[in-house]
Write a protein that holds these residues in place. Structure first.
Motif, short mmCIF file in Angstrom:
data_model
loop_
_atom_site.label_atom_id
_atom_site.label_comp_id
_atom_site.label_asym_id
_atom_site.label_seq_id
_atom_site.Cartn_x
_atom_site.Cartn_y
_atom_site.Cartn_z
N LYS A 210 34.84 46.39 47.35
CA LYS A 210 35.83 45.65 46.64
C LYS A 210 35.63 44.44 46.69
CE LYS A 210 39.37 49.32 46.47
NZ LYS A 210 40.46 49.85 47.01
N ASN B 223 35.31 40.23 43.67
CA ASN B 223 36.69 40.58 43.85
C ASN B 223 37.29 41.89 43.58
OD1 ASN B 223 37.28 39.72 41.27
ND2 ASN B 223 37.65 37.56 41.73
N ARG C 106 39.28 42.39 40.96
CA ARG C 106 39.03 42.26 39.50
C ARG C 106 37.76 42.79 39.07
NH1 ARG C 106 38.97 36.91 35.68
NH2 ARG C 106 37.42 36.44 37.09
N LYS D 18 37.25 46.64 39.43
CA LYS D 18 37.88 47.57 38.72
C LYS D 18 37.17 47.52 37.20
CE LYS D 18 42.51 47.25 40.38
NZ LYS D 18 44.07 46.57 40.46
N LEU D 19 36.41 46.47 36.81
CA LEU D 19 35.45 46.50 35.69
C LEU D 19 34.50 47.60 35.68
CD1 LEU D 19 35.68 43.04 34.61
CD2 LEU D 19 36.83 44.62 33.72
N ILE E 30 32.31 38.73 32.72
CA ILE E 30 33.53 39.49 32.85
C ILE E 30 34.23 39.18 31.36
CG2 ILE E 30 35.69 39.02 33.57
CD1 ILE E 30 34.50 38.51 36.45
N ASN F 137 35.50 42.45 29.24
CA ASN F 137 36.91 42.57 28.92
C ASN F 137 36.89 42.67 27.16
OD1 ASN F 137 38.03 42.56 31.38
ND2 ASN F 137 37.96 40.24 31.41
#
Length: 295
Positions: free
Chosen positions: A50, A66, A68, A71-72, A183, A187
């Motif tokens: 993580k 991190n 965030r 989780k992607l 990122i 997204n």
């Protein structure tokens, strides 16, 4: 190397005889790679913590991920499956008029380099199937303005609709700016497209593959083409390369554009001639097949 008309005739002589796979040579190279490569092509939740520090693909600097980012990521990598036949499609102008599209698409797994156009007029020569499509950050920056505006984002989404399955992005190639762009793209695609999954390239895997070729004398930064081809040797039993041709003329001394879909200035950032030399040796030794003629 190989650049003159005389050299092209030398190359063409190699392709006069039918190619035959040499399973022993393939297994030997695969074994050599496995001594160096211990990671996967994609970062995923099974191989990343993580919070984890990664060195950039281009030497100089590192970055710590991190929650965030964690989780992607996808749950696993597709190369955990071994595929019988793989087509790897470069963007060389020798694909123009080749009519290789149907031959490319009959492979069990198709990898395309740097998000080339494949719909419309290009299908007959380049095919349309895609399992992994690599996406260079420079494409997002130059062609889509780093996705700053809504119109640029819409244009990018429409472009990505050409592909299926996985979009591979070197998120740790060269700094925080590229990482943040990764990122942003991740997204955007997650919110707009269900037909593809955005995946982050594993910089540790890249360093391991590069280490293999450094030992062979390839000092320049590896191109996406030779990197992906080398990676596929670990999960493809039979590899066919299309559109890999760094020269301004084909084996018949006819003009060959840099890309099959556009003609642009040839870059010197990668050692394409030297890389082609290595791929040619693999073709000669039956490890993979280079397709440089019309289908």
């Amino acid at each position: 190397m190989w650049m003159s008309n005389e050299s092209n005739r030398d190359v063409s002589s190699i392709f006069r005889n039918p190619w035959k796979q040499n399973v022993s040579n393939l297994e030997k190279m695969r074994s050599d790679l496995k001594e160096i490569v211990h990671t996967e092509l994609f970062l995923n939740r099974r191989n990343v913590k993580k919070s984890q520090k990664f060195k950039y693909m281009i030497p100089g600097g590192s970055l710590t991920t991190n929650l965030r980012f964690y989780k992607l990521m996808q749950e696993y990598s597709p190369e955990q499956t071994v595929y019988k036949r793989c087509s790897i499609v470069g963007n060389g102008g020798i694909l123009n008029g080749s009519k290789c599209g149907s031959e490319i698409d009959k492979a069990d797994f198709v990898i395309r380099c740097n998000a080339p156009p494949i719909i419309g007029q290009f299908i007959e020569d380049a095919g349309v199937k895609s399992n992994i499509t690599t996406l260079n950050p420079s494409i997002v920056i130059k062609r889509f303005g780093s996705l700053r505006t809504g119109s640029q984002q819409s244009k990018f989404i429409n472009k990505m609709k050409e592909y299926n399955n996985y979009i591979w992005f070197p998120s740790f190639s060269s700094g925080l700016g590229i990482y943040n762009l990764a990122i942003k793209v991740n997204n955007l695609l997650n919110g707009k497209l269900k037909s593809i999954k955005f995946v982050h390239g594993n910089p540790n895997h890249f360093h391991e593959i590069r280490s293999y070729w450094l030992n062979k004398g390839l000092k320049n930064m590896l191109s996406t083409g030779i990197y992906i081809t080398t990676s596929s040797l670990l999960f493809c039993d039979e590899i066919h390369l299309y559109g890999f041709w760094p020269f301004s003329t084909d084996i018949h001394n006819r003009p060959a554009a840099y890309h099959y879909y556009e003609d642009m200035k040839r870059t010197t950032y990668h050692a394409f001639n030297q890389e082609f030399d290595e791929l040619l040796n693999l073709h000669i030794n039956g490890v993979l097949q280079l397709h440089v003629k019309d289908c």
